[in-house]
Write a protein that holds these residues in place. Structure first.
Motif, PDB file in Angstrom:
ATOM      1  N   UNK C 434      54.770  34.127 117.043  1.00 48.79           N
ATOM      2  CA  UNK C 434      56.146  34.124 117.548  1.00 48.79           C
ATOM      3  C   UNK C 434      56.876  32.860 117.114  1.00 48.79           C
ATOM      4  N   UNK C 435      56.182  31.723 117.184  1.00 50.50           N
ATOM      5  CA  UNK C 435      56.872  30.500 116.788  1.00 50.50           C
ATOM      6  C   UNK C 435      56.980  30.393 115.277  1.00 50.50           C
ATOM      7  N   UNK C 436      56.057  31.015 114.572  1.00 53.83           N
ATOM      8  CA  UNK C 436      56.218  31.126 113.120  1.00 53.83           C
ATOM      9  C   UNK C 436      57.524  31.849 112.808  1.00 53.83           C
ATOM     10  N   UNK C 437      57.706  32.976 113.512  1.00 56.19           N
ATOM     11  CA  UNK C 437      58.930  33.751 113.320  1.00 56.19           C
ATOM     12  C   UNK C 437      60.144  32.887 113.636  1.00 56.19           C
ATOM     13  N   UNK C 438      60.071  32.181 114.770  1.00 56.07           N
ATOM     14  CA  UNK C 438      61.206  31.376 115.213  1.00 56.07           C
ATOM     15  C   UNK C 438      61.534  30.302 114.172  1.00 56.07           C
ATOM     16  N   UNK C 439      60.489  29.600 113.731  1.00 58.14           N
ATOM     17  CA  UNK C 439      60.749  28.475 112.830  1.00 58.14           C
ATOM     18  C   UNK C 439      61.218  28.952 111.469  1.00 58.14           C
ATOM     19  N   UNK C 440      60.566  29.995 110.957  1.00 55.51           N
ATOM     20  CA  UNK C 440      60.982  30.469 109.628  1.00 55.51           C
ATOM     21  C   UNK C 440      62.422  30.941 109.664  1.00 55.51           C
ATOM     22  N   UNK C 441      62.791  31.582 110.771  1.00 54.66           N
ATOM     23  CA  UNK C 441      64.123  32.162 110.836  1.00 54.66           C
ATOM     24  C   UNK C 441      65.188  31.104 111.089  1.00 54.66           C
ATOM     25  N   UNK C 442      64.908  30.218 112.020  1.00 52.85           N
ATOM     26  CA  UNK C 442      65.999  29.380 112.517  1.00 52.85           C
ATOM     27  C   UNK C 442      65.979  27.946 112.016  1.00 52.85           C
ATOM     28  N   UNK C 443      64.838  27.475 111.500  1.00 58.62           N
ATOM     29  CA  UNK C 443      64.830  26.083 111.059  1.00 58.62           C
ATOM     30  C   UNK C 443      64.701  26.014 109.540  1.00 58.62           C
TER      31      UNK C 443
END
Lengths: 166, 112, 634
Positions: C434-443
């Motif tokens: 989930x945080x992979x998704x978050x970081x790839x998408x938003x950072x």
């Protein structure tokens, strides 16, 4: 054998004989005449059954009006010759046999109908008088009676339309 | 008079009418045979009407109206028959005018 | 205020009316009108549900009997609604989340043509109707009607953009896979009818508890029925082996994925098992199978989710994984924990899906996260709500996911430490992907095209408002089930559901162990998040190799199914087409045609057109009829 029985058998024989003559005469005019005889004998039966009103109507309407119409038509077309081409003999035979079979079936069916002891009232009873029939006709059957007048009207219009030259 | 006699007579007339329809080719004669059949039925109706009148009388019904229905029925049949004859003859006249014959064998258009 | 329970029929009826109005009037109504009707009926249902919920909380339960749906011989299947603690809770979830998603959809689907806009909302309303029927039904048959109804709506909505062939194929796949499970469900219903004589929940459970004389389930009956019901649940709730349809179902519009394929429909299986907990508690074998299948699914889906690059696919596998957790809870007897997780999952997964919808909206339909990055600057609300969703699903206190996931982990620990270990590992994977998704998408930096970068914008209020509401729910939703160790009497959910789900004797863990487990999981999750941060904050595109490739291709399960089931069926079909069809069926069909043709050619000769012959035939038939009438009949 009383007079009523004699009359019944006489009228029956006349009716059947003249009916046979209707279908066997070559000349259409003779057929019409024999048919009138049949109708008269049937009227005789009506009188025997004390159905006087129907007997009179039968003579006037059928033997009188309708058959005269037939005669008119035949003479109009000049058909009073023995010119009718004959049907195929086998077909004629088949027709006669079929009619005979039908008669056999009817008679056989009659055997099972259980009407053996029933009798028709002959030469008495007044239901066939104009008074009784008229009362019934103009009370219970007044609506069909009026509707039949419309039927006549439409038949008349139809006959005129069909018969008119275009 | 036993009702069977009348029934047999009617059957005979009716079947003669049928044989006529089957064996003749003249349209007018066929038409007449139909009238004959109608009359055979009428006769039977009147005979039955009288039979019912008698049965009602024997059962003690003295109102004397039993069986009138049958005779009125005959009356209406005659009415219809008269109308039918007028139209039927008109048709035959027209047929004669068109094909100069009243032979039903020429009327084979139903095939097409 | 007794009358809320008298009008419960309005709760499903209103969405049905909305479906009819929007469905029939889709060509005549304007878009705002459709949106107002579509959302309004759900809002009305939600208000009624809330009212009903308050009533039920006050202790009033009710079985509303309307008419006999099927009445054959001794078998009577009433059309009845059962309003109790469990169903009223689900009513709240369905109508509440459903309403938010309807509101969201009015903005998200704005670019569709009016006609299709109306079609979309009518499907959505029909779905809510079916789902309500499913949870309100007082017997298995009514539940099955709803069950089929949601399956149909799922099919319709996955294939909503019906012009694309692969979307239609995805819809077919979902429908067919569901059918397999539905068949098992149906057989289970028949089995119940043959043993009990009717399908009302109350009667079935009474028989199961041995409260009825002369009728009894044998151990085999219980095992077979529960197993069949479970197979039904694996279809609808996407468990091994029938889970492959759910990732493909992401072909539908994103709000649909949020509503149907995350928050409500896929939890139908959990609802069904929770409803039948009386039966399940009686069969240890089934319980074990449910637990292991759930755990295996959770692990498998979590590993796949690690390497997916489609934003919705990640969420889809995450959903499968979370559903696996719920089944694990069911299998370990923690029915309340499962229902609890259904609720919190509905909040945060709907939030995540809607957030991804917002991202997709901003990216003009782009779904590949490799082409995103750095979106947090442009999509502030979406970013922060997405963060909340990720924290909730990862299970960091005091967000809602922590409480429900913790309850499941504890019950797994009670059953066996090995189960607990695998479940914890899966939970860690969850946090990681989930945080992979978050970081790839938003950072990081933006990796898409310039046009996309120029186009980037925050979504309209109609989309952000539901996000905010769901984010708040994701934060506070867990407080209805605070574990006993923190607060005595804090587990309000268990107390509330106690009349329906008997509290099991599961809490044999000492307080210190429980604290230890919680602390352990929280710390490990935090470690995972930090790891994800270092690995993916500046993500650059790389090709997967080795094991990563296997994961990216979903363990090749789809290909395996294709080899085992689809291709043999295709070959059998081809064989029958060429051999059986050609030589047998065609001959038969053509033979009939030829025979009729020949027969009529002969019969035609009878039609001479001669009036005389017709009359002759008529007389002959008359003779025949009379002969039959008078001589043969006797």
């Amino acid at each position: 054998m009383n007079i009523i029985q004699i009359l019944f058998w006489f009228l029956s024989v006349v009716a059947i004989f003249s009916a046979l003559m209707v279908i066997t005469s070559k000349n259409p005019v003779y057929s019409v005449l024999w048919l009138i005889v049949t109708f008269f004998s049937i009227s005789g039966h009506y009188i025997l059954l004390n159905a006087q009103f129907l007997a009179i109507v039968n003579v006037i309407v059928y033997a009188g009006a309708i058959m005269v119409l037939f005669l008119f038509v035949i003479m109009l077309m000049n058909l009073n010759k023995e010119t009718e081409p004959q049907k195929n003999r086998w077909l004629k035979m088949a027709g006669a046999v079929a009619g005979g079979c039908l008669m056999l079936v009817f008679v056989a069916a009659l055997k099972d109908a259980g009407l053996k002891d029933q009798e028709a009232m002959v030469n008495e009873g007044d239901i066939g008088l104009i008074k009784n029939l008229g009362k019934e006709l103009f009370t219970t059957y007044v609506v069909p009676f009026e509707i039949s007048s419309i039927l006549f009207l439409s038949a008349m219009v139809g006959a005129v339309v069909i018969g008119k030259k275009e | 008079m036993p009702i069977n006699n009348y029934i047999l007579l009617s059957i005979a007339l009716f079947c003669i009418g049928i044989v006529g329809v089957l064996t003749r080719r003249n349209a007018i004669i066929i038409f007449m045979c139909i009238e004959l059949m109608l009359n055979a039925v009428n006769l039977l109706l009147v005979a039955f009407s009288k039979m019912h009148a008698k049965a009602a009388l024997l059962a003690g019904d003295i109102s004397g109206t039993a069986g009138t229905d049958g005779q009125l029925f005959v009356f209406f049949i005659m009415v219809v028959a008269a109308a039918e004859v007028s139209v039927g003859l008109a048709i035959i006249v027209m047929m004669y005018r068109n094909i100069h014959s009243v032979d039903v064998n020429f009327l084979n258009r139903l095939k097409h | 205020m007794q009358n809320a329970l008298q009008i419960v029929y309005l709760i499903p009826l209103l969405p049905l009316i909305g479906f009819l109005i929007n469905g029939l009037g889709r060509k005549y109504l304007s878009k705002p009108m459709i949106g107002v009707i579509g959302s309004g009926v759900i809002l009305a249902s939600f208000i009624l549900s809330a009212w009903v919920f308050v009533q039920v909380k006050g202790g009033n339960t009710h079985i509303a009997h309307y008419f006999d749906f099927i009445s054959v011989g001794d078998l009577k299947i009433p059309f009845a609604f059962q309003i109790d603690q469990l169903s009223s809770l689900f009513l709240l979830i369905i109508t509440g989340v459903g309403f938010l998603i309807h509101v969201y959809s009015t903005s998200y689907m704005q670019e569709e043509k009016t006609e299709h806009f109306g079609r979309y909302f009518s499907y959505l309303n029909l779905f809510v109707f079916s789902m309500l029927l499913l949870v309100m039904g007082a017997n298995y048959v009514i539940m099955f009607i709803g069950w089929e109804g949601v399956g149909l709506c799922s099919y319709l909505l996955i294939g909503y953009w019906f012009k694309k062939t692969e979307y239609n194929k995805a819809a077919n796949k979902a429908f067919i896979m569901n059918r397999i499970g539905d068949l098992a469900f149906l057989i289970a219903i028949f089995w119940i009818i043959s043993r009990v004589g009717n399908v009302n929940f109350s009667d079935v459970f009474a028989v199961a508890n041995g409260e009825v004389e002369f009728k009894k389930f044998s151990a085999t009956d219980i095992t077979v029925i529960t197993l069949l019901l479970f197979i039904g649940a694996t279809g609808k709730s996407a468990q091994i082996p029938l889970y492959t349809w759910l990732p493909d179902a992401m072909a539908g519009p994103t709000p649909v994925s949020a509503l149907i394929h995350a928050a409500t429909m896929v939890t139908a299986g959990i609802y069904m098992i929770a409803r039948s907990n009386v039966l399940y508690s009686m069969s240890h074998l089934t319980m074990d199978i449910v637990a292991y299948v759930g755990l295996a699914t959770a692990l498998l889906a979590a590993t796949i989710a690690l390497k997916q690059n489609d934003i919705k696919k990640v969420l889809a596998y995450s959903t499968v994984s979370q559903l696996g957790f719920m089944f694990l809870a069911l299998g370990t007897g923690a029915y309340v924990a499962a229902v609890f997780h259904v609720m919190t999952h509905a909040f945060f997964k709907a939030l995540l899906f809607l957030g991804s919808g917002s991202v997709i909206h901003a990216m003009s339909g782009e779904q590949d996260i490799r082409n995103m990055g750095g979106l947090s600057k442009k999509l502030k609300i979406t970013f922060w709500t997405f963060v909340i969703g990720c924290i909730a699903i990862a299970g960091i206190p005091p967000f809602s996911g922590f409480f429900s996931k913790d309850a499941i982990l504890i019950s797994a620990f009670v059953k066996s430490p090995i189960l607990y270990g695998i479940a914890l590992f899966t939970a860690l994977l969850t946090a990681f992907y989930m945080f992979r998704l978050l970081f790839i998408t938003f950072t990081g930096t933006f990796r898409g095209t310039h046009e996309q970068e120029h186009h980037l914008h925050e979504s309209p209020a109609g989309m952000t408002l539901p996000l905010i509401v769901l984010a708040i729910l994701s934060i506070i939703g867990g407080f209805v089930g605070v574990p006993e160790v923190f607060m005595h009497g804090g587990d309000k959910l268990s107390q509330f559901l106690a009349p329906v789900i008997k509290p099991g004797e599961i809490h044999h863990v000492s307080h210190s162990t429980e604290y230890l487990l919680m602390g352990l999981s929280t710390i490990l999750v935090l470690v995972m998040i930090v790891a994800a941060w270092f690995k993916f904050r500046n993500y650059q595109r790389t090709e997967e190799t080795g094991f990563g490739k296997v994961l990216e291709n979903k363990w090749y399960v789809d290909e395996l199914y294709d080899k085992i089931f689809v291709q043999p069926l295709h070959q059998a079909g081809g064989f029958f087409k060429s051999v059986f069809e050609g030589s047998v069926i065609d001959t038969l069909v053509n033979g009939v045609g030829k025979a009729v043709n020949y027969g009529s050619r002969q019969l035609r000769l009878l039609q001479s057109g001669q009036v005389g012959s017709y009359v002759l035939l008529m007389v002959l038939s008359m003779i025949l009829i009379f002969a039959v009438q008078f001589f043969i009949r006797k």
